[in-house]
Design a protein around this motif. Structure first.
Motif, PDB file in Angstrom:
ATOM      1  N   THR A 135       0.865  -1.368   0.028  1.00  0.00           N
ATOM      2  CA  THR A 135      -0.374   0.193  -0.091  1.00  0.00           C
ATOM      3  C   THR A 135       0.683   1.684  -0.051  1.00  0.00           C
ATOM      4  OG1 THR A 135      -0.334   0.159   2.413  1.00  0.00           O
ATOM      5  CG2 THR A 135      -1.848  -1.197   1.041  1.00  0.00           C
ATOM      6  N   PRO A 136       0.440   2.468  -0.116  1.00  0.00           N
ATOM      7  CA  PRO A 136       0.954   3.583  -0.196  1.00  0.00           C
ATOM      8  C   PRO A 136       1.751   4.343   1.162  1.00  0.00           C
ATOM      9  CG  PRO A 136      -0.697   4.125  -0.711  1.00  0.00           C
ATOM     10  CD  PRO A 136      -1.219   2.298  -0.876  1.00  0.00           C
ATOM     11  N   MET A 137       1.297   3.414   2.274  1.00  0.00           N
ATOM     12  CA  MET A 137       2.317   3.845   3.559  1.00  0.00           C
ATOM     13  C   MET A 137       3.220   2.989   3.502  1.00  0.00           C
ATOM     14  SD  MET A 137       0.620   3.095   6.892  1.00  0.00           S
ATOM     15  CE  MET A 137       1.632   2.960   8.297  1.00  0.00           C
ATOM     16  N   TYR A 138       3.323   2.094   2.909  1.00  0.00           N
ATOM     17  CA  TYR A 138       4.621   0.645   3.419  1.00  0.00           C
ATOM     18  C   TYR A 138       5.243   0.869   2.414  1.00  0.00           C
ATOM     19  CZ  TYR A 138       1.829  -0.969   6.992  1.00  0.00           C
ATOM     20  OH  TYR A 138       0.818  -0.845   8.833  1.00  0.00           O
ATOM     21  N   TYR A 139       4.945   1.317   0.727  1.00  0.00           N
ATOM     22  CA  TYR A 139       5.624   1.890   0.271  1.00  0.00           C
ATOM     23  C   TYR A 139       6.817   3.035   0.192  1.00  0.00           C
ATOM     24  CZ  TYR A 139       7.508   4.055  -4.689  1.00  0.00           C
ATOM     25  OH  TYR A 139       7.820   4.259  -5.304  1.00  0.00           O
ATOM     26  N   PHE A 140       5.943   4.285   1.150  1.00  0.00           N
ATOM     27  CA  PHE A 140       7.119   5.286   1.669  1.00  0.00           C
ATOM     28  C   PHE A 140       7.610   5.018   2.809  1.00  0.00           C
ATOM     29  CE2 PHE A 140       3.364   7.751  -0.259  1.00  0.00           C
ATOM     30  CZ  PHE A 140       4.005   8.684  -1.260  1.00  0.00           C
ATOM     31  N   LEU A 141       6.961   3.536   3.643  1.00  0.00           N
ATOM     32  CA  LEU A 141       8.174   3.143   5.139  1.00  0.00           C
ATOM     33  C   LEU A 141       9.141   2.561   3.488  1.00  0.00           C
ATOM     34  CD1 LEU A 141       8.316   2.690   7.733  1.00  0.00           C
ATOM     35  CD2 LEU A 141       6.288   0.371   7.347  1.00  0.00           C
ATOM     36  N   THR A 142       8.914   1.472   2.780  1.00  0.00           N
ATOM     37  CA  THR A 142      10.455   0.767   1.911  1.00  0.00           C
ATOM     38  C   THR A 142      10.795   1.850   1.908  1.00  0.00           C
ATOM     39  OG1 THR A 142       9.715   1.241  -0.203  1.00  0.00           O
ATOM     40  CG2 THR A 142       9.419  -1.002   1.509  1.00  0.00           C
ATOM     41  N   ASN A 143      10.980   2.995   1.449  1.00  0.00           N
ATOM     42  CA  ASN A 143      12.191   3.911   1.028  1.00  0.00           C
ATOM     43  C   ASN A 143      12.458   4.277   1.817  1.00  0.00           C
ATOM     44  OD1 ASN A 143      11.281   5.433  -2.090  1.00  0.00           O
ATOM     45  ND2 ASN A 143       9.679   4.249  -1.502  1.00  0.00           N
ATOM     46  N   LEU A 144      11.984   4.914   3.268  1.00  0.00           N
ATOM     47  CA  LEU A 144      12.769   5.606   4.882  1.00  0.00           C
ATOM     48  C   LEU A 144      13.096   4.107   5.347  1.00  0.00           C
ATOM     49  CD1 LEU A 144      12.720   7.600   7.206  1.00  0.00           C
ATOM     50  CD2 LEU A 144      10.347   6.695   7.536  1.00  0.00           C
ATOM     51  N   SER A 145      13.088   3.539   5.712  1.00  0.00           N
ATOM     52  CA  SER A 145      13.909   1.871   5.077  1.00  0.00           C
ATOM     53  C   SER A 145      14.531   1.827   4.853  1.00  0.00           C
ATOM     54  CB  SER A 145      13.226   0.008   6.145  1.00  0.00           C
ATOM     55  OG  SER A 145      12.425   0.932   7.201  1.00  0.00           O
ATOM     56  N   PHE A 146      15.017   1.958   3.427  1.00  0.00           N
ATOM     57  CA  PHE A 146      16.356   2.581   2.475  1.00  0.00           C
ATOM     58  C   PHE A 146      17.326   3.000   3.079  1.00  0.00           C
ATOM     59  CE2 PHE A 146      18.680   3.095  -1.264  1.00  0.00           C
ATOM     60  CZ  PHE A 146      18.898   1.898  -1.574  1.00  0.00           C
ATOM     61  N   ILE A 147      17.266   4.584   2.830  1.00  0.00           N
ATOM     62  CA  ILE A 147      17.303   6.024   3.413  1.00  0.00           C
ATOM     63  C   ILE A 147      18.208   6.028   4.936  1.00  0.00           C
ATOM     64  CG2 ILE A 147      17.501   8.512   4.531  1.00  0.00           C
ATOM     65  CD1 ILE A 147      14.914   8.256   1.951  1.00  0.00           C
ATOM     66  N   ASP A 148      17.727   5.017   5.849  1.00  0.00           N
ATOM     67  CA  ASP A 148      17.883   4.910   7.005  1.00  0.00           C
ATOM     68  C   ASP A 148      19.009   3.744   6.849  1.00  0.00           C
ATOM     69  OD1 ASP A 148      16.351   6.600   8.775  1.00  0.00           O
ATOM     70  OD2 ASP A 148      14.922   5.144   9.081  1.00  0.00           O
TER      71      ASP A 148
END
Length: 311
Positions: free
Chosen positions: A55-68
């Motif tokens: 879902t969009p929420m977890y799509y953005f969360l994957t980006n955040l996890s990758f960045i972190d």
């Protein structure tokens, strides 16, 4: 970028500390770094495997996890080297440029991403019926791409402003990684204009993003208060609480370091630990411990792996 520097190597002086604390701090930061990388990688794995989290929420969360994962990797390994031995303090001029660019690239991208995530939560709660069409896969991809491109541009400006100056004398950076404020103190020329431009640049980005996040959450709270059932209100608040926690832990230390007059090396070094070391660890902790869907997905992945081993 014109390089008129005579300095070929900088020396990172690390965190202000007693020498007796080097080994305990090395062990502590190593454990935090390993947990950060593994925790964020686990989030990426779980979201990729579980179709319910596409879902969009977890799509953005994957980006955040990758960045972190990479945000921590840019600073912590070099910090560990400075704690391990005096020889680990040395960093070449070009490596310092790369570290500063990578740090601001990932940091500003994360800043923009938090803003996009707050907008996503606003649409999900305030416009639930129109949400699927408003936050389509293409829209999510465009928003995510824009955060990465904006972060790259912002970092390029920061890096160019910092390293276009001549560095011909002192080469000891009073920090544990290459960042603009401590590096500018070593320049062999007046840096007031550069400091002002960097201050305005970071100030516009940070304050602009934070303002948009606040506006999003004001609208979200207003929409939540309209929900009739207490269970619905509680679920909506819980969905947003994790995002708010991580945002505050990221923005408050950044504002303290970059958007205040003057600089105190010892204080800045300690405060920087919060958003370079601890905040990347908070992402997997907050989003798993406070999120029932992620916990269910983790249990599902674990049960599948156990079943596969038994077969």
């Amino acid at each position: 970028m014109t390089n008129v520097s005579l300095v070929t190597t900088f020396f990172l002086m690390g965190l202000p500390r007693a020498p007796a604390l080097d080994i305990p701090l090395w062990g502590l930061f190593l454990v935090i770094y390993v947990l950060t990388v593994l925790g964020n990688f686990l989030i990426l794995l779980v979201i990729a495997v579980d179709s319910h989290l596409h879902t969009p929420m977890y799509y953005f969360l994957t980006n955040l996890s990758f960045i972190d994962m990479w945000f921590s990797t840019v600073t912590v390994p070099k910090m560990l080297m400075t704690l391990a031995s005096p020889g680990g303090r040395a960093i070449s001029f070009h490596s310092c440029v790369a570290q500063l660019y990578s740090f601001h690239f990932l940091g500003s991208t994360e800043c923009f991403l938090y803003t996009v995530m707050s907008y996503d939560r606003y649409l999900a709660i305030s416009h639930p019926l129109r949400y699927p069409s408003m936050m389509s896969g293409r829209t999510c991809a465009l928003l995510a791409t824009s955060t990465w491109l904006s972060g790259s541009l912002h970092s390029a400006v920061q890096t160019t402003l910092t390293f276009r100056l001549p560095y011909c004398g002192p080469n000891q950076i009073q920090h544990y990684f290459c960042d603009a404020p401590p590096i500018l103190k070593l320049a062999c020329t007046d840096t007031s204009v550069n400091e002002m431009v960097i201050f305005v640049n970071i100030g516009v980005v940070a304050s602009g993003c934070f303002l948009l996040i606040v506006l999003s959450y004001v609208s979200i709270i207003w929409s939540i208060l309209k929900i009739r059932t207490s269970e619905g209100r509680h679920r909506a608040f819980q969905t947003c609480a994790s995002h708010c926690i991580v945002v505050l832990c990221f923005f408050v230390p950044c504002v303290f370091i970059y958007l205040r007059p003057g600089s105190r090396d010892a204080v800045d070094g300690v405060v920087a630990v919060f958003y370079t070391v601890l905040t990347p660890l908070l992402n997997p902790v907050v989003y798993t411990l406070r999120n029932k869907e992620v916990k269910r997905a983790l249990l599902k992945v674990r049960s599948q792996s156990v079943f596969t081993q038994r077969k």
